[in-house]
Design an enzyme around this catalytic site. Structure first.
Site, mmCIF file in Angstrom:
data_model
loop_
_atom_site.group_PDB
_atom_site.id
_atom_site.type_symbol
_atom_site.label_atom_id
_atom_site.label_comp_id
_atom_site.label_asym_id
_atom_site.label_seq_id
_atom_site.Cartn_x
_atom_site.Cartn_y
_atom_site.Cartn_z
ATOM 1 N N PHE A 217 41.312 -25.520 11.546
ATOM 2 C CA PHE A 217 41.060 -26.730 10.757
ATOM 3 C C PHE A 217 42.188 -26.879 9.749
ATOM 4 O O PHE A 217 42.388 -26.016 8.890
ATOM 5 C CB PHE A 217 39.711 -26.669 10.024
ATOM 6 C CG PHE A 217 39.397 -27.966 9.337
ATOM 7 C CD1 PHE A 217 38.714 -28.976 9.997
ATOM 8 C CD2 PHE A 217 39.804 -28.204 8.029
ATOM 9 C CE1 PHE A 217 38.446 -30.192 9.367
ATOM 10 C CE2 PHE A 217 39.544 -29.405 7.397
ATOM 11 C CZ PHE A 217 38.870 -30.406 8.071
ATOM 12 N N ASP A 326 48.489 -21.845 6.439
ATOM 13 C CA ASP A 326 47.610 -22.762 5.708
ATOM 14 C C ASP A 326 46.604 -21.935 4.901
ATOM 15 O O ASP A 326 45.641 -21.400 5.451
ATOM 16 C CB ASP A 326 46.902 -23.688 6.716
ATOM 17 C CG ASP A 326 45.923 -24.640 6.049
ATOM 18 O OD1 ASP A 326 45.645 -24.477 4.851
ATOM 19 O OD2 ASP A 326 45.421 -25.546 6.750
ATOM 20 N N LYS A 357 42.113 -26.687 -2.823
ATOM 21 C CA LYS A 357 40.792 -26.123 -3.167
ATOM 22 C C LYS A 357 40.820 -25.345 -4.477
ATOM 23 O O LYS A 357 41.048 -25.923 -5.523
ATOM 24 C CB LYS A 357 40.300 -25.272 -1.995
ATOM 25 C CG LYS A 357 39.968 -26.156 -0.764
ATOM 26 C CD LYS A 357 39.021 -25.487 0.156
ATOM 27 C CE LYS A 357 38.816 -26.217 1.449
ATOM 28 N NZ LYS A 357 37.567 -26.937 1.512
ATOM 29 N N THR A 381 52.878 -41.660 -4.240
ATOM 30 C CA THR A 381 52.828 -42.147 -5.624
ATOM 31 C C THR A 381 52.623 -41.010 -6.627
ATOM 32 O O THR A 381 53.398 -40.845 -7.558
ATOM 33 C CB THR A 381 51.690 -43.181 -5.793
ATOM 34 O OG1 THR A 381 51.913 -44.228 -4.875
ATOM 35 C CG2 THR A 381 51.654 -43.729 -7.219
HETATM 36 C C1 LIG Z 1 42.287 -24.405 6.005
HETATM 37 C C2 LIG Z 1 42.149 -25.835 5.561
HETATM 38 N N1 LIG Z 1 43.201 -26.650 5.645
HETATM 39 C C3 LIG Z 1 43.133 -27.936 5.251
HETATM 40 C C4 LIG Z 1 41.973 -28.460 4.751
HETATM 41 C C5 LIG Z 1 41.913 -29.911 4.339
HETATM 42 O O1 LIG Z 1 41.818 -29.998 2.966
HETATM 43 P P1 LIG Z 1 41.248 -31.354 2.287
HETATM 44 O O2 LIG Z 1 39.830 -31.454 2.675
HETATM 45 O O3 LIG Z 1 41.485 -31.135 0.828
HETATM 46 O O4 LIG Z 1 42.075 -32.463 2.826
HETATM 47 C C6 LIG Z 1 40.839 -27.652 4.650
HETATM 48 C C7 LIG Z 1 39.569 -28.206 4.137
HETATM 49 O O5 LIG Z 1 38.508 -27.672 4.285
HETATM 50 C C8 LIG Z 1 40.927 -26.297 5.067
HETATM 51 O O6 LIG Z 1 39.872 -25.485 4.996
#
Ligand SMILES: Cc1ncc(COP(=O)(O)O)c(C=O)c1O
Length: 500
Positions: A217, A326, A357, A381
């Site tokens: 994700f 990530d 987060k 922006t």
């Molecule tokens: C590993 C990871 N990457 C990216 C995201 C996306 O972040 P956002 O919801 O702030 O766009 C999440 C969100 O849960 C995540 O857990």
């Protein structure tokens, strides 16, 4: 699953610390005491089932305006404190989900309230700057105080952004730009590049790709979605890129007991990842970057070993792919190290590390060579929010002052051991307990049982999340002490004992 000697020993030693009652075992906290008692409640306190009548009425009102299918209940954030979330009906729950893993040091932490009321900070809250063109005069200093004090190994640059998806989206663009710069020998774009990019054609819009993993994700924006493979609901009906998707290892837990089997599984996935890189190059869509989470979170808390990540890092190097880790969910301490990739023990773990987060601001760290050579190539922006850097600097102070990474390691051990004990006691309901720090999960027999456990746990005063097909995910704040772990395990135990 057959339990080994190790698990049995753990369970036995845990049970020595338990007081047995008719409903099962209860934890009596001996060591953990509250250290932030001035801003924390003692325990959950429930007045109604959740959602209660006020939440239901608000749900109806909001439902007239937008889709509320995902809303659990409404919250009273003024009354919420520390690890306890108070809802609109006055129910006080121990929160082990923390706004989808994004509250670093609990609700209304006094140190953050001070940042907010400090007159020197007021202008940062009132005037949101367009950071790419008009940053405030203290911006470099504040970046040094906050983000640059926690740069991952081998990186010196940071770009702030607003959320996780927007961080990943721009990190991907950065990897594509680097790939093309290298291809052109760092000469500027050709007339053809300039002309074709305006009509979505190659070579201006090149056929490049990013390799991602099944179960990953990385967000829901269009580019990120092409690398997200956790649930169909995120992807359905949205056009996407033809980018390669490698299998993520499906490991057996506890990891220490299945070392050989798991190594074989990881070798299979690595081989397939490398094959895909070769295949996509042959297809004329070379892989410019690989993106991966240190622990797949939304996809079901799937772990892989440091050896897997180290070998994948080498594959990326060998094939000239940038390596993007990530850490949007794993970063900022929940695994017991500030960055989860620190558990790999690599000097050069990544080319890009994205975050959001618990970091309160989104963004990504990167190596020098990924610095865009022209303005406006990576731009929007706001490009983040300087007021969030003020909070982040204070969160980092609290983490250091209160040794919260050690605290997370201690609480995480208690939590994981507790989950081992619960799955040993209720093997027909729970399995596959796993975790690093307090970043833990356990599987229920199926999704219906998982959902029912979550609702019953909530009604007894503890709020948990779900992930993957049938996992319960634990994402408490960094101030979640052993004392809170024991409260949580007692509630879970009561729910499981009642479960038919
Ligand atoms: C590993 C990871 N990457 C990216 C995201 C996306 O972040 P956002 O919801 O702030 O766009 C999440 C969100 O849960 C995540 O857990």
């Amino acid at each position: 699953m057959a339990f080994s000697l190790l698990t049995r020993q753990l369970t036995a030693s845990l049970q020595q610390n338990l007081r047995l009652t008719t409903t099962g075992c209860r934890y009596v906290s001996k060591t953990a005491t509250k250290t932030e008692s001035e801003f924390e409640y003692d325990a959950p306190s429930m007045k109604t089932p959740v959602p209660g009548p006020k939440s239901k009425e608000l749900l109806r009102q909001l439902g007239d305006i937008q889709n509320v299918g995902a809303v659990h209940f409404f919250c009273n954030y003024e009354e919420s404190k520390g690890n306890y979330l108070v809802d609109a009906d006055g129910n006080r729950m121990l929160d082990a989900y923390t706004q989808i893993s994004s509250i670093p040091i609990g609700y209304n932490h006094p140190a953050l309230m001070k940042v907010l009321t400090n007159p020197n900070n007021m202008s940062a809250f009132v005037n949101r700057a367009a950071l790419g063109i008009l940053p405030p005069d203290n911006f470099p200093e504040k970046l040094v105080e906050s983000l640059l004090s926690i740069t991952p190994s081998g990186m010196s640059r940071v770009q702030t952004m607003s959320c996780g998806s927007c961080s990943n989206e721009n990190a991907f663009k950065t990897m594509f730009i680097l790939y093309r710069n290298k291809e052109r020998g760092y000469n500027g774009p050709s007339e053809e590049d300039i002309g074709t990019c305006m009509i979505n054609q190659s070579p201006g819009c090149p056929e490049l790709s990013i390799l991602s993993f099944m179960g990953a994700f990385h967000g829901r924006t269009l580019g990120c979605l092409a690398t997200t493979h956790s649930k169909p609901i995120h992807k359905l009906d949205i056009p996407t890129f033809d980018w390669p998707v490698a299998p993520f290892p499906k490991l057996q837990y506890p990891l220490e007991e299945f070392v050989r089997e798991n190594a074989q599984e990881e070798a299979r996935c690595l081989e397939e990842a490398e094959d895909l890189i070769v295949k996509w190059r042959q297809k004329g869509k070379p892989v410019a970057g690989i993106v991966i989470e240190p622990i797949q979170a939304e996809g079901g808390d799937n772990h892989a070993s440091p050896d897997f990540f180290s070998k994948l890092r080498n594959i990326a190097r060998k094939h000239g792919c940038a390596f993007h880790v990530d850490e949007v969910q794993t970063g900022a301490g929940a695994t017991g190290k500030f960055w989860a990739h620190e558990h790999w023990g690599l000097d050069d773990p990544a080319d890009i590390v994205s975050f959001s987060k618990k970091m309160l601001t989104g963004g990504y760290f990167h190596k020098d060579e990924l610095m865009p050579e022209k303005p406006y190539r990576i731009f929007n922006t706001w490009m983040g929010d300087p007021s969030k850097n003020l909070f982040l600097a204070e969160v980092l102070n609290v983490i250091r002052r209160e040794n919260l990474l050690e605290e997370v390691t201690r609480s995480g051990k208690a939590l994981l051991n507790g989950l081992y004990a619960l799955q040993a006691q209720y093997p027909h309901i729970l399995s596959r307990a796993r975790g690093q720090g307090t970043f833990c999960a356990v599987d229920a027999r199926d999704d219906a049982i998982r959902d029912s456990i979550l609702i019953k746990t909530r009604n007894k005063g503890a709020f948990l999340g779900s992930c993957g097909e049938r996992s319960i995910r634990f994402r408490p704040a960094l101030v979640f002490k052993e004392y809170h772990v024991h409260q949580l395990l007692n509630i879970l135990n009561d729910v499981l004992a009642e479960h038919k």
